[in-house]
Design a protein around this motif. Sequence first.
Motif, PDB file in Angstrom:
ATOM      1  N   LEU A   6       0.829  -1.198   0.000  1.00 49.33           N
ATOM      2  CA  LEU A   6       0.000   0.000   0.000  1.00 49.33           C
ATOM      3  C   LEU A   6       0.868   1.254   0.000  1.00 49.33           C
ATOM      4  O   LEU A   6       0.645   2.180  -0.802  1.00 49.33           O
ATOM      5  CB  LEU A   6      -0.927  -0.007   1.222  1.00 49.33           C
ATOM      6  CG  LEU A   6      -1.786   1.244   1.412  1.00 49.33           C
ATOM      7  CD1 LEU A   6      -2.755   1.409   0.250  1.00 49.33           C
ATOM      8  CD2 LEU A   6      -2.543   1.185   2.740  1.00 49.33           C
ATOM      9  N   TRP A   7       1.868   1.297   0.894  1.00 50.50           N
ATOM     10  CA  TRP A   7       2.713   2.489   0.956  1.00 50.50           C
ATOM     11  C   TRP A   7       3.490   2.665  -0.347  1.00 50.50           C
ATOM     12  O   TRP A   7       3.632   3.781  -0.841  1.00 50.50           O
ATOM     13  CB  TRP A   7       3.691   2.383   2.125  1.00 50.50           C
ATOM     14  CG  TRP A   7       4.373   3.693   2.413  1.00 50.50           C
ATOM     15  CD1 TRP A   7       3.963   4.667   3.266  1.00 50.50           C
ATOM     16  CD2 TRP A   7       5.579   4.181   1.790  1.00 50.50           C
ATOM     17  NE1 TRP A   7       4.841   5.731   3.241  1.00 50.50           N
ATOM     18  CE2 TRP A   7       5.845   5.462   2.335  1.00 50.50           C
ATOM     19  CE3 TRP A   7       6.461   3.663   0.844  1.00 50.50           C
ATOM     20  CZ2 TRP A   7       6.950   6.213   1.963  1.00 50.50           C
ATOM     21  CZ3 TRP A   7       7.555   4.431   0.466  1.00 50.50           C
ATOM     22  CH2 TRP A   7       7.789   5.685   1.027  1.00 50.50           C
ATOM     23  N   LYS A   8       3.982   1.581  -0.897  1.00 50.57           N
ATOM     24  CA  LYS A   8       4.751   1.660  -2.140  1.00 50.57           C
ATOM     25  C   LYS A   8       3.882   2.180  -3.280  1.00 50.57           C
ATOM     26  O   LYS A   8       4.328   3.017  -4.075  1.00 50.57           O
ATOM     27  CB  LYS A   8       5.309   0.283  -2.496  1.00 50.57           C
ATOM     28  CG  LYS A   8       6.209   0.274  -3.725  1.00 50.57           C
ATOM     29  CD  LYS A   8       6.774  -1.114  -3.994  1.00 50.57           C
ATOM     30  CE  LYS A   8       7.660  -1.109  -5.225  1.00 50.57           C
ATOM     31  NZ  LYS A   8       8.214  -2.462  -5.502  1.00 50.57           N
ATOM     32  N   ASP A   9       2.626   1.702  -3.353  1.00 53.51           N
ATOM     33  CA  ASP A   9       1.718   2.173  -4.397  1.00 53.51           C
ATOM     34  C   ASP A   9       1.408   3.666  -4.222  1.00 53.51           C
ATOM     35  O   ASP A   9       1.366   4.418  -5.199  1.00 53.51           O
ATOM     36  CB  ASP A   9       0.419   1.366  -4.363  1.00 53.51           C
ATOM     37  CG  ASP A   9       0.606  -0.043  -4.876  1.00 53.51           C
ATOM     38  OD1 ASP A   9       1.666  -0.311  -5.493  1.00 53.51           O
ATOM     39  OD2 ASP A   9      -0.293  -0.886  -4.663  1.00 53.51           O
ATOM     40  N   PHE A  78       0.460  10.416   2.820  1.00 53.18           N
ATOM     41  CA  PHE A  78      -0.238   9.927   1.623  1.00 53.18           C
ATOM     42  C   PHE A  78      -1.646   9.403   1.953  1.00 53.18           C
ATOM     43  O   PHE A  78      -2.223   8.649   1.168  1.00 53.18           O
ATOM     44  CB  PHE A  78       0.550   8.819   0.911  1.00 53.18           C
ATOM     45  CG  PHE A  78       1.950   9.193   0.546  1.00 53.18           C
ATOM     46  CD1 PHE A  78       2.205  10.316  -0.230  1.00 53.18           C
ATOM     47  CD2 PHE A  78       3.023   8.428   0.972  1.00 53.18           C
ATOM     48  CE1 PHE A  78       3.506  10.666  -0.570  1.00 53.18           C
ATOM     49  CE2 PHE A  78       4.330   8.767   0.634  1.00 53.18           C
ATOM     50  CZ  PHE A  78       4.566   9.882  -0.127  1.00 53.18           C
ATOM     51  N   PHE A  79      -2.205   9.786   3.093  1.00 53.76           N
ATOM     52  CA  PHE A  79      -3.561   9.340   3.443  1.00 53.76           C
ATOM     53  C   PHE A  79      -4.592  10.024   2.544  1.00 53.76           C
ATOM     54  O   PHE A  79      -4.403  11.164   2.105  1.00 53.76           O
ATOM     55  CB  PHE A  79      -3.881   9.657   4.900  1.00 53.76           C
ATOM     56  CG  PHE A  79      -3.204   8.740   5.890  1.00 53.76           C
ATOM     57  CD1 PHE A  79      -2.924   7.426   5.559  1.00 53.76           C
ATOM     58  CD2 PHE A  79      -2.859   9.184   7.159  1.00 53.76           C
ATOM     59  CE1 PHE A  79      -2.310   6.573   6.458  1.00 53.76           C
ATOM     60  CE2 PHE A  79      -2.246   8.335   8.071  1.00 53.76           C
ATOM     61  CZ  PHE A  79      -1.961   7.031   7.720  1.00 53.76           C
ATOM     62  N   TYR A  97       3.824   1.326   7.861  1.00 56.32           N
ATOM     63  CA  TYR A  97       3.408   2.387   6.939  1.00 56.32           C
ATOM     64  C   TYR A  97       3.883   3.745   7.465  1.00 56.32           C
ATOM     65  O   TYR A  97       4.454   4.555   6.724  1.00 56.32           O
ATOM     66  CB  TYR A  97       1.887   2.372   6.807  1.00 56.32           C
ATOM     67  CG  TYR A  97       1.328   3.341   5.791  1.00 56.32           C
ATOM     68  CD1 TYR A  97       0.964   2.911   4.520  1.00 56.32           C
ATOM     69  CD2 TYR A  97       1.160   4.691   6.104  1.00 56.32           C
ATOM     70  CE1 TYR A  97       0.447   3.807   3.585  1.00 56.32           C
ATOM     71  CE2 TYR A  97       0.653   5.586   5.184  1.00 56.32           C
ATOM     72  CZ  TYR A  97       0.296   5.135   3.929  1.00 56.32           C
ATOM     73  OH  TYR A  97      -0.193   6.020   3.005  1.00 56.32           O
ATOM     74  N   VAL A  98       3.653   3.991   8.764  1.00 54.30           N
ATOM     75  CA  VAL A  98       4.038   5.268   9.366  1.00 54.30           C
ATOM     76  C   VAL A  98       5.556   5.413   9.390  1.00 54.30           C
ATOM     77  O   VAL A  98       6.096   6.504   9.155  1.00 54.30           O
ATOM     78  CB  VAL A  98       3.454   5.388  10.784  1.00 54.30           C
ATOM     79  CG1 VAL A  98       3.969   6.644  11.480  1.00 54.30           C
ATOM     80  CG2 VAL A  98       1.930   5.408  10.735  1.00 54.30           C
ATOM     81  N   PHE A 104      10.704   8.925   4.788  1.00 55.68           N
ATOM     82  CA  PHE A 104      10.571   9.738   3.576  1.00 55.68           C
ATOM     83  C   PHE A 104      10.527  11.224   3.927  1.00 55.68           C
ATOM     84  O   PHE A 104      11.210  12.053   3.297  1.00 55.68           O
ATOM     85  CB  PHE A 104       9.303   9.334   2.817  1.00 55.68           C
ATOM     86  CG  PHE A 104       8.976  10.235   1.663  1.00 55.68           C
ATOM     87  CD1 PHE A 104       9.696  10.160   0.484  1.00 55.68           C
ATOM     88  CD2 PHE A 104       7.944  11.162   1.761  1.00 55.68           C
ATOM     89  CE1 PHE A 104       9.399  10.989  -0.593  1.00 55.68           C
ATOM     90  CE2 PHE A 104       7.643  11.999   0.703  1.00 55.68           C
ATOM     91  CZ  PHE A 104       8.372  11.914  -0.476  1.00 55.68           C
ATOM     92  N   SER A 105       9.736  11.587   4.931  1.00 61.34           N
ATOM     93  CA  SER A 105       9.624  12.990   5.345  1.00 61.34           C
ATOM     94  C   SER A 105      10.960  13.511   5.855  1.00 61.34           C
ATOM     95  O   SER A 105      11.345  14.657   5.572  1.00 61.34           O
ATOM     96  CB  SER A 105       8.559  13.133   6.444  1.00 61.34           C
ATOM     97  OG  SER A 105       7.304  12.656   5.997  1.00 61.34           O
TER      98      SER A 105
END
Length: 401
Positions: A6-9, A78-79, A97-98, A104-105
């Motif tokens: 999900l995170w990758k997408d 990305f929510f 995910y977090v 990334f942030s």
Amino acid sequence: MKIETLWKDRFNHYLKETGKYLKYIFNGHLVFVMIFLIGGAGYYYSEWVKTLTPDFPAPIIIAIILGLAVTISPLTTFFREPDIVFLLPIERGLGDYVKKSYVFSLVIQMYVLLIIQAVLTPMYSRVMGDEALSFLSLLIVLLVLKGINLASRWFVLYDREPYASFVDTIVRLALNAVLVYLIVKGANLLLTLFVFALLAGLCLYYLKASRNAVLQWERLIELENGRMAAFYRIANLFTDVPKLREKITERRWLLGIVRLLSGRTNNPFSYLYARTFVRANDYFGLYIRLSVIAFLVVAFADLGWGSIFVSLLFLYMTGLQLLPIWHHHDQKMTIALYPFNPAYRRKAVMDLLTILLGIQCFFFAIGILIGGSLQLAGISLVLGLLLIVFFRSYASNKMQT
């Protein structure tokens, strides 16, 4: 679907979405203008640094700027709106995910810190001399502080109190500024460690308080939408962005300005676009910010002939960034019901831009006059008016495409 997938997408979609508009941004005229602006600013900044003395309060300025840089730590999640329904049942399983969003942030904001520190380093080295901390050492310290602040920001978002985020920002800003000041001044190590312990302890307190709390989904999605909206507003200066949501601010106190800009005319488009400028998508705020920044620079920076360059540069930038107002009502079918030739609409936008740039041109000339040069003010005024004539021709061609 697994959380990792999900995170990758989401991340790939983000890259594709931003990349689609970045190619327009980096091919735009504004980038060319910004290169000249940065080059000119860099030259005058280097000349100004040479005039600094050891008693200049560089550590205080650095502490405030870097304190703000490490305090402002938004987390890119990305929510999306459907996540309130579909991810809510597995909220406790979003740890990976977090974490990916956190990394990334942190990487993105690391580059921002690097740029800010690079700008401040000449001033810091000039004032502090041999006592200045090395670039790499200070950067490592800032990255540690950024990591703590980013974590604190995430944990405090669990709090339901409406003012918790504001109070947290003020407290962290104070601690960060004091800590950076102590570090760049080379203050007592125990005192520096004490302030650092307070900042780290605050983060641990937020962590403990958030363990039994639930995510504030509406708030997180609102922040994420706001972040993307900011990017879309920038991209909209270079190309049409269908996903940009229109933002309206009523601003009744500016109705007099609407009447002034629309003038006494039978062209209804004049009133429409004057009101659009004041109320929609913060065109008004953009205009005011650019005008004030340029005025302060030409009035107090003692740039000499460079003040003319700055005034013309900001005139051109303002025109480019206001030009998208022409497309603001493209998707509204009611515009086609106006019983007027489409040329009236083009004329209304052209007149609005001319009035706004004309006011700005006189405003900049006054700033140069305050700076002490009547000759430069007159030259700036004449060249500015010539630039407006050129921009009218350029804008007219853009509106016909």
